[in-house]
Design a protein around this motif. Sequence first.
Motif, mmCIF file in Angstrom:
data_model
loop_
_atom_site.group_PDB
_atom_site.id
_atom_site.type_symbol
_atom_site.label_atom_id
_atom_site.label_comp_id
_atom_site.label_asym_id
_atom_site.label_seq_id
_atom_site.Cartn_x
_atom_site.Cartn_y
_atom_site.Cartn_z
ATOM 1 N N GLY A 36 -1.893 -6.987 16.923
ATOM 2 C CA GLY A 36 -0.459 -6.712 16.907
ATOM 3 C C GLY A 36 -0.020 -5.808 15.787
ATOM 4 O O GLY A 36 1.133 -5.856 15.352
ATOM 5 N N ILE A 37 -0.908 -5.005 15.280
ATOM 6 C CA ILE A 37 -0.509 -4.044 14.259
ATOM 7 C C ILE A 37 -1.318 -2.768 14.457
ATOM 8 O O ILE A 37 -2.474 -2.820 14.872
ATOM 9 C CB ILE A 37 -0.711 -4.593 12.817
ATOM 10 C CG1 ILE A 37 -0.135 -3.618 11.784
ATOM 11 C CG2 ILE A 37 -2.163 -4.926 12.538
ATOM 12 C CD1 ILE A 37 -0.093 -4.151 10.365
ATOM 13 N N LEU A 70 7.591 -5.079 -8.088
ATOM 14 C CA LEU A 70 7.494 -5.771 -6.813
ATOM 15 C C LEU A 70 6.857 -7.136 -7.007
ATOM 16 O O LEU A 70 6.058 -7.317 -7.922
ATOM 17 C CB LEU A 70 6.614 -4.973 -5.838
ATOM 18 C CG LEU A 70 7.208 -3.681 -5.308
ATOM 19 C CD1 LEU A 70 6.123 -2.843 -4.660
ATOM 20 C CD2 LEU A 70 8.318 -3.966 -4.318
ATOM 21 N N PRO A 71 7.197 -8.075 -6.130
ATOM 22 C CA PRO A 71 6.485 -9.356 -6.189
ATOM 23 C C PRO A 71 5.009 -9.134 -5.868
ATOM 24 O O PRO A 71 4.672 -8.276 -5.045
ATOM 25 C CB PRO A 71 7.159 -10.184 -5.092
ATOM 26 C CG PRO A 71 8.460 -9.506 -4.828
ATOM 27 C CD PRO A 71 8.246 -8.060 -5.104
ATOM 28 N N ILE A 77 2.804 -8.756 -1.845
ATOM 29 C CA ILE A 77 3.524 -8.378 -0.624
ATOM 30 C C ILE A 77 3.015 -7.035 -0.113
ATOM 31 O O ILE A 77 2.369 -6.281 -0.840
ATOM 32 C CB ILE A 77 5.040 -8.277 -0.867
ATOM 33 C CG1 ILE A 77 5.355 -7.122 -1.835
ATOM 34 C CG2 ILE A 77 5.583 -9.577 -1.380
ATOM 35 C CD1 ILE A 77 6.776 -6.707 -1.793
ATOM 36 N N ASP A 78 3.303 -6.740 1.138
ATOM 37 C CA ASP A 78 3.001 -5.413 1.670
ATOM 38 C C ASP A 78 4.077 -4.462 1.154
ATOM 39 O O ASP A 78 5.247 -4.610 1.498
ATOM 40 C CB ASP A 78 3.042 -5.415 3.200
ATOM 41 C CG ASP A 78 1.955 -6.278 3.798
ATOM 42 O OD1 ASP A 78 1.048 -6.695 3.061
ATOM 43 O OD2 ASP A 78 2.020 -6.539 5.010
ATOM 44 N N GLN A 79 3.653 -3.502 0.369
ATOM 45 C CA GLN A 79 4.637 -2.625 -0.246
ATOM 46 C C GLN A 79 4.903 -1.414 0.639
ATOM 47 O O GLN A 79 4.009 -0.675 0.984
ATOM 48 C CB GLN A 79 4.144 -2.188 -1.620
ATOM 49 C CG GLN A 79 4.949 -1.074 -2.242
ATOM 50 C CD GLN A 79 4.159 0.181 -2.348
ATOM 51 O OE1 GLN A 79 3.120 0.209 -2.973
ATOM 52 N NE2 GLN A 79 4.631 1.245 -1.734
ATOM 53 N N ARG A 80 6.169 -1.255 1.008
ATOM 54 C CA ARG A 80 6.564 -0.136 1.860
ATOM 55 C C ARG A 80 7.226 0.923 0.975
ATOM 56 O O ARG A 80 8.213 0.658 0.309
ATOM 57 C CB ARG A 80 7.554 -0.602 2.928
ATOM 58 C CG ARG A 80 7.083 -1.805 3.711
ATOM 59 C CD ARG A 80 8.079 -2.237 4.768
ATOM 60 N NE ARG A 80 9.377 -2.647 4.240
ATOM 61 C CZ ARG A 80 9.643 -3.853 3.755
ATOM 62 N NH1 ARG A 80 8.702 -4.764 3.698
ATOM 63 N NH2 ARG A 80 10.844 -4.138 3.323
ATOM 64 N N SER A 81 6.658 2.114 0.962
ATOM 65 C CA SER A 81 7.261 3.202 0.197
ATOM 66 C C SER A 81 8.161 4.007 1.115
ATOM 67 O O SER A 81 7.811 4.276 2.257
ATOM 68 C CB SER A 81 6.183 4.131 -0.365
ATOM 69 O OG SER A 81 5.353 3.444 -1.257
ATOM 70 N N ALA A 82 9.296 4.405 0.567
ATOM 71 C CA ALA A 82 10.253 5.177 1.366
ATOM 72 C C ALA A 82 9.687 6.553 1.702
ATOM 73 O O ALA A 82 8.869 7.103 0.963
ATOM 74 C CB ALA A 82 11.562 5.313 0.603
#
Lengths: 229, 441
Positions: free
Chosen positions: B30-31, B189-190, B193-198
């Motif tokens: 699913g990814i 960031l915590p 977590i999965d870090q999403r960059s803009a």
Amino acid sequence: MQTYDLGAQGLRTLNSSLHALKGQTNMTAWEVINPKGAHAIAAGVDAPVEITVRGSTGYYCAGMNKQATIRIKGSAGPGVAENMMSGTVIIDGDASQYAGATGRGGLLVIKGNASSRCGISMKGIDIVVHGNIGHMSCFMAQSGNVVVLGNAGEALGDSLYEARIFVRGSVKSLGADCIEKEMRDEHYAMVEELLRRGEAEGKAKPEEFRRYGSARKLYTFNIDNAASY
Amino acid sequence: MTDFPRTPPRYSATFTPAVNAEIRRAAATGIYDIRGGGTKRHLPHFDDLLFLGASISRYPLEGYREKCATDVWLGTRFASKPIHLEIPITIAGMSFGALSGPAKEALGRGATAAGTSTTTGDGGMTEEERGHSKTLVYQYLPSRYGMNPDDLRRADAIEIVVGQGAKPGGGGMLLGQKISDRVANMRNLPKGIDQRSACRHPDWTGPDDLEIKILELREITNWEKPIYIKVGGARPYYDTALAVKAGADVVVLDGMQGGTAATQDVFIEHVGMPILACIPQAVKALQDLGMHRKVQLIVSGGIRSGADVAKAMALGADAVSIGTAALIALGDNDPKWEAEYQALGTTADAYDDWHEGKDPAGITTQDPELAARFDPVLGGRRLKNYLKVMTLEAQTIARACGKNHLHNLEPEDLCALTIEAAAMAGVPIAGTNWIPGRTGF
């Protein structure tokens, strides 16, 4: 008081003079006149001085500020106090888009309204807005606090990480993964302190605010949340 | 029963075993597939070009005896302190977070020894890299992780990253397993977590805003630092022109072969253009604006050898940048770790799950035990050797073309082996004067 006529003396000379104030200085009071919407006024200051800008500013006024207290006696253009590290920026009027973007520390006070994306990607700054904030405010905000005495626009706190948002008025809509959370004693105390520091003491009471934060559902990818990414 | 000959199993050219495996993987997990590295498909590339060495009509220079200079100035348009490098091969931005601290140190050691620069990445500036890089370019990214004015001022140049070759228009995705305490602290960031960059900068939107952003950065850094603008290779003519308009000192153009720490495979393989197709368009934009050689052009995306360097420069680049090749020089994907690559379900030279933090070579990881395997001194030495070899190779070719500086290489020194390469590079097919799309017959 050092009075600096931006119209006559130019931006480069102003910022060079301010950057030369490294560490401690006895030239602690500065006044900038005739800003006329110029960009990058007092950007990159790193000294515990007080700078008053008499008029409205363009983009990135007080950008990356460290230590200084910068008062804008007018309105501020986009990106005011962007990536601020420490110190205080106070705007008597309104602020355009991206106020306090990626700010890491210090306090940004907007006595009027803030436009869209206020506090976008903030990373530790505190922001107090006496009026309203526009849409997509606090988008991807990572840490720090925002206190809004007025209303918030659409998609507040979209993709929020660990920043805290306190709104007294209405919220048009919450963004992905942003939810309302319980106000506890430490939050009332936090709001009270920020109202005091944000020159809003007496304008609002902590118990009038609601708290918004991250639901943390987007922290680890899940296909069932795909529509939110 | 008669034993007739049977038709052997025949795979579909559309639904290949690899395609089917990806369908099954997507259905199970699913990814989309996230990975590091660059595109793996075959693309028109520098290998499809050849140099026309000198004979009678051109006069070659004597190898090893006649000088062929390699230095390059970057940032001569506005910066009061432009950069002077001994070789035109720089190290591309790779983040601390994606890479380990010792790997960043090795990049600094190798680049400095070879006389060139390194570049930070999406994780801010580390002491390992600043301390070991004589010349350090500070990337100014949409995420602004670790961004502060002190590091801006400690840098030798500032590279505003608008796009990246592996993912023009895309943001980053650093999975939680690589967010160690130190990385989490640097990125606010915590942990885990999965870090999403803009994918976009938070405080400007278009080229007019970018011009003002550059003004701010110049004001903060006293107009000393060259301002690079990095774009992914997608619309290089217009992006280069707009970068020049916005005030760039240097344009960095990254083709789709460029690597990434982690992004969607579908992005890596299906978005952007090969660097071969990008360079002539960018050079044309600079020439049309009268800015070629005044605003310098650095190109990247799949640069592997001195021949690639020389070809890029012959097409009009001022310098090149390497990322994936530098990691391989350090020791990534080395066959000596084959058993461990096998245990991870892959093999040496094919390992691309850099985002998982399990790199056996200790380079693309934040695991302290794995990172400790990597010797930054030895890694730096290997990178220096590689950079020197590339430079020698490029010089050898340039001399054979009669050039006493790598910058004197020109499109006329090239021909193409394929119609595609000829059309993209704007050089004739070998043995003809035909440039598809430009000249008749």
